[in-house]
Structures are given as structure tokens and as C-alpha cells.
Design a protein around this motif. Structure first.
Motif, mmCIF file in Angstrom:
data_model
loop_
_atom_site.group_PDB
_atom_site.id
_atom_site.type_symbol
_atom_site.label_atom_id
_atom_site.label_comp_id
_atom_site.label_asym_id
_atom_site.label_seq_id
_atom_site.Cartn_x
_atom_site.Cartn_y
_atom_site.Cartn_z
ATOM 1 N N THR A 123 0.852 -1.194 0.000
ATOM 2 C CA THR A 123 0.000 0.000 0.000
ATOM 3 C C THR A 123 0.892 1.250 0.000
ATOM 4 N N VAL A 142 2.338 1.711 -3.469
ATOM 5 C CA VAL A 142 1.375 2.201 -4.461
ATOM 6 C C VAL A 142 1.109 3.694 -4.228
ATOM 7 N N GLN A 172 3.827 6.037 -5.534
ATOM 8 C CA GLN A 172 4.093 6.030 -6.971
ATOM 9 C C GLN A 172 3.549 7.294 -7.647
ATOM 10 N N VAL A 221 -2.281 6.964 -7.775
ATOM 11 C CA VAL A 221 -3.585 6.566 -7.224
ATOM 12 C C VAL A 221 -4.693 7.532 -7.670
#
Ligand code: NDP
Length: 482
Positions: A234, A237, A240, A250
Motif C-alpha cells: 500500500t 502504491v 508512486q 492513485v
């Protein structure tokens, strides 16, 4: 030379599992794929594996030492049935067919029965960990007969992930037990992911922190009692950044969650067994809700309590984040407890002798829900193998007690701010349902008796009763309908 094991189905999972097998001392792996080009490609790209390529089922069977052992990794459903039929044509009594695909456990029960009649052994095996797990060490959940485990056990132990010195594989139980446990694993995975997503959403909208800042929060959480693969990824992500727009990735990803169906199977099966897996169900339904953009578009008119987008701001961000962390931990305990409850009920219903502590141990490595936390579950079942509700084990009682105030505050905040937190809130409702001295189920029994003469039991004497609702409303003793 003769191979001691074979793999049928050389897409990503099968080829990685075949490479994993080939990398272990003493294994020679025969490989077969319906489309030969894939076999050729695998063998050419990995000469180090020493694969024995085969281009027909006859050739595949001839390449294997007896008793033959083949692992099928093909598209679940009709593909699996087609391959089993072909293998039965060329295999002999005593040989072993292992289905490592994501089969529905009832299909596995059916297949095991049919295959057993031919004298060939059939093992339905859950494989978790995706393509990387298949290559480097998955968590393996084999079912099937004891005789097969004697042959397969050492091979599976050699390729499984290792957690705290122990291979992540155990003989889960007979026929469909392995695929059942894999199914519930996936259901728990859905719940865990949904809880993490709710925590992120609350922190983002409550504190206004950026995804990168929230990545730091998750990285920090990963050093404590929430330490797990899902928390770790998590953070990755959220950190990123999208190369094309410079935005957090996201924020560029469409907010519609996909699903391959195993979470839904877990819930359907739980309904059949009468087990409340509300956390898993909320996670499955949250994905469904996200995937109906047409409904969400027309719902833009629905009023919120507060003006415009005014979510009540959080005054102390650090304290709020700690509340969310505790709410996540408590809700996670509920989700796992519900999942193990389903395994317990499934084992009782289907006659499987499943060691729940052993199941929690084989999930500690290789699979998506791997986490420190699973050691606590193993401890709980070691201390009391017949524990009726996992969350009543002393460690969890202490943790829930500690988290409780924060959990309630977080759910209150979510409801007040209008931020959906279905898994957080339903987990809390489940917890309070278990705690309640009396449930309004008594009223439901009264209603059922009123409209359908379904009868009820009394707290003060044995027997079954019915009130003459449309008559003089006196109570009569009724025949026990159960
Ligand atoms: P796929 O599910 O995409 O299946 C493709 C493979 O199935 C190919 O080898 C294909 O052969 C073969 N196949 C399909 N239909 C037939 C048929 N009628 N007869 C013979 N072969 C057939 O591959 P994956 O590698 O993604 O997954 C394999 C299995 O593992 C699936 O059951 C999946 O659910 C399960 N699994 C997947 C995980 C993942 O992360 N991907 C994790 C855990 C389990 P051909 O090349 O000839 O088309």
C-alpha cells in the motif's frame, strides 16, 4: 530421462511453478501445454531448468516415472475438466493428478469423486502468491487423500515459501478442503484490502495529507502490529507518481475495483453455512458499488449533511491517524475471526479435519495476506484448538479492548463526515452483536410468529410456543418445527 513430476498448463502460473520445481534438487519436470508454442518458448528460454518437453498427453504420460504425478495449472472450470479427461485417458491407477488452479471447492469434491472411481488419485490444491509466489515459493493448500500426501508432501514442501523455518504447506484435509481454505483466504484478502482502503480514504479526506505523506504513515504502521505484505505494498502504491501527468498514480487510476469472483464465492458459501462473514461481504459489495459508474453519476444529486464538500476537519491529525490505525487493527481481527469461523463451519459440514492453527501458519509466507499477525492466530489455536470464536482468544480480547475507543471514534467520524467506511462499521457492529446480552432477534421471532406462525422459544421454560395473534392473543404450546 524420466521425470518425477509434470506440469500441464504453461501460462504464467504453470511455467513459474514448473521453474520453481525444476530448481529444486532431485526434480526433473515434464511440461505440457495445449498450445505447443508455449512449451517450446519455456524450454528454450530456460535451458537451465532441464525440462522434458512433451507435445501430446501420451508423450507426457510416457515421460513420467510411476506412480505419475502431474500438477494442472490451467484456466479454472471447463479447462480443468478437459485436461483431467485427457490425463485419465493416459494415466493408470495409483497415479496422482493435482489441480492447482482456482477451482470452486464443490467442483473439486465432484472431480475427486469421479477421478477416484478410475483408481487415479485427485488432489485439489489452493495456490496463493500470484506469479512471483509460484516462482519463488507459494503458500500451498492441498486437499485430497492421505496416500497422495505421502508422495506429494516432500515435493510440495521443497517448493513452498518458508516462514520462520517452516514450509508454507500442510495437508489441509480431504477432497475440497484445500480449495475451500484457499477460497476463504481470498475472502479475507478482500476484507484486508478494503479495510486498508478505508483507512487511506479517512486519512486523506480527514487530514488533507497527500498520498506520499500517507505512504509514510503506512510504512510506519508496517513496523508495528499491522506489519504485513498488504500494508507494505500500500505504501509503495501510494508513493508512486504517474510519469505522464506528474500526479500521484492513485489519483490517475479509475476508481472501479475489479474482482475475479473468489471473494463472492466466500460470501455465497458463508450464507449457505449460516456464518456471518460481514467484513468480507462488505468488501465484496464495496467493489461492486465502485464498479457501477452509471449509478454513481446519477447519485451526484444526493444531499450530504454538511454544506458542499465540508468534511469536519480533524483537529489533531496525529491522534486521528492513531485512531484509524487501531480501528484498522480491530476490524482486521474481526475479518480474520469471521474467515476462520467459515473454515470451522465448512470443516464441520463437509467432514474435514482441518487444523486451524496449521492453516494460519501456512499463510505466514508466500501468500498475499502474509503477516506477523498470523502467528497470534496460530498461538490462539495452539492454546485452544476448539476455540469457537477466534477473537475471544486472550491476545485478541486485549487488543480489541485497547482499540475499542479509537475504533468507535473512527466510525463516528466516518458517519459524521459522510465518508463511507462499510468494513470498519460493519466489523464494529459484528463485535457489538457478539457482545450484546440480548439481541433484537427476540423481536424478529415475534414478528415471524405474527405473520407466519413460525413459533418461538421462551427464556423461562422449555418447549415451542405460538401466540394466537389473529384470535384472542393467548399463547399456545406448538409443535417443535425444528
Ligand atoms: P490462465 O488462467 O490464463 O489459463 C491459461 C492456461 O490454461 C493456458 O496454459 C491454456 O492453454 C490453458 N487452457 C485453457 N483452457 C484449456 C483447455 N480447454 N485445455 C487445455 N488447456 C487449457 O493461466 P494462469 O497462469 O493465470 O492461471 C492458471 C491457474 O492458476 C488458474 O486456474 C488460475 O485461476 C490459478 N491461479 C492464478 C493466480 C494468478 O495470480 N494468476 C494465483 C493462483 C492461482 P493454451 O496456452 O493452449 O491456451
Amino acid at each position: 530421462q524420466a521425470a518425477n513430476i509434470g506440469v500441464v498448463g504453461l501460462a504464467v502460473m504453470g511455467s513459474n511453478l514448473a521453474r520453481n520445481l525444476a530448481s529444486r534438487e532431485g526434480n526433473t519436470v515434464a511440461v505440457f501445454n495445449r498450445t505447443y508454442a508455449k512449451t517450446d518458448e519455456l524450454v528454450t528460454e530456460h535451458p537451465e531448468a532441464g525440462f522434458v518437453p512433451t507435445s501430446s498427453y501420451e508423450e507426457f504420460a510416457a515421460a513420467l516415472q510411476k506412480p505419475r504425478t502431474a500438477i494442472i495449472m490451467v484456466k479454472a472450470g471447463a479447462g480443468t475438466d478437459a485436461v483431467i479427461d485427457e490425463l485419465l485417458r493416459v494415466f493408470e491407477p495409483g497415479d496422482i493428478i493435482v489441480d492447482g488452479g482456482n477451482a470452486l471447492f464443490t467442483d473439486t469434491i465432484r472431480r475427486e469423486k469421479a477421478v477416484r472411481e478410475t483408481g487415479v488419485n485427485f488432489v485439489g490444491m489452493g495456490v496463493s502468491g500470484g506469479e512471483e509466489g509460484a516462482l519463488l515459493g507459494p503458500s500451498l493448500m492441498p486437499g485430497g487423500p492421505d496416500e497422495s500426501w505421502a508422495t506429494l508432501g516432500p515435493i510440495l514442501k521443497s517448493i513452498a515459501a518458508v516462514a520462520e523455518g517452516e514450509p508454507c504447506v500442510t495437508h489441509v484435509g480431504h477432497d475440497g478442503a484445500g480449495h475451500f481454505v484457499k477460497m476463504v483466504h481470498n475472502g479475507i484478502e478482500y476484507a484486508d484490502m478494503q479495510l486498508i482502503a478505508e483507512a487511506y480514504d479517512l486519512i486523506r479526506r480527514g487530514t488533507g495529507k497527500s498520498p506520499a505523506e500517507i505512504a509514510d504513515v503506512f510504512a510506519e504502521w508496517n513496523r508495528g502490529e499491522l506489519e504485513s505484505y498488504l500494508i507494505e505494498i500500500t505504501a509503495e502504491v501510494l508513493r508512486q507518481v504517474d510519469a505522464a501527468t506528474g500526479e500521484p498514480l492513485v489519483d490517475v487510476i479509475v476508481d472501479q475495483a475489479g474482482a475475479k469472483g473468489t471473494g463472492g464465492w466466500t460470501v455465497q458459501t458463508a450464507i449457505d453455512l449460516g456464518v456471518p462473514v460481514s467484513g468480507i461481504a462488505e468488501a465484496v459489495f464495496a467493489r461492486s458499488l465502485s464498479s457501477h459508474p452509471e449509478q454513481r453519476e446519477v447519485s451526484g444529486e444526493l444531499p450530504g449533511w454538511h454544506d458542499a464538500d465540508a468534511v469536519p476537519p480533524v483537529r489533531d491529525a496525529d491522534a486521528f491517524i492513531e485512531n484509524v490505525r487501531l480501528a484498522l487493527f480491530a476490524s482486521k481481527i474481526v475479518a480474520y475471526s469471521q474467515g476462520f469461523d467459515e473454515i470451522r463451519a465448512g470443516a464441520a459440514h463437509y467432514g474435514w479435519d482441518i487444523d486451524l492453527g496449521a492453516v494460519s501458519k501456512i499463510w505466514r509466507g508466500g501468500c498475499i495476506i502474509r503477516a506477523q499477525f498470523l502467528n497470534r492466530i496460530a498461538d490462539a489455536y495452539d492454546a485452544e484448538p476448539g476455540l469457537p470464536v477466534l477473537l475471544t482468544a486472550p491476545y485478541f480480547v486485549e487488543a480489541l479492548g485497547r482499540a475499542q475507543a479509537a475504533w468507535r471514534r473512527t466510525v463516528v467520524y466516518a458517519a459524521t463526515a459522510g465518508i463511507p467506511a462499510p468494513a470498519f462499521s460493519s466489523s464494529l457492529a459484528y463485535y457489538d452483536g457478539l457482545r450484546a446480552e440480548r439481541l433484537p432477534a427476540a423481536l424478529i421471532q415475534g414478528q415471524r410468529d405474527f405473520f407466519g406462525a413460525h413459533t418461538y422459544k421462551r427464556i423461562d421454560k422449555p418447549g415451542t410456543f405460538h401466540t394466537l395473534w389473529s384470535g384472542d392473543r393467548t399463547e399456545v404450546e406448538a409443535e417443535d418445527t425444528h
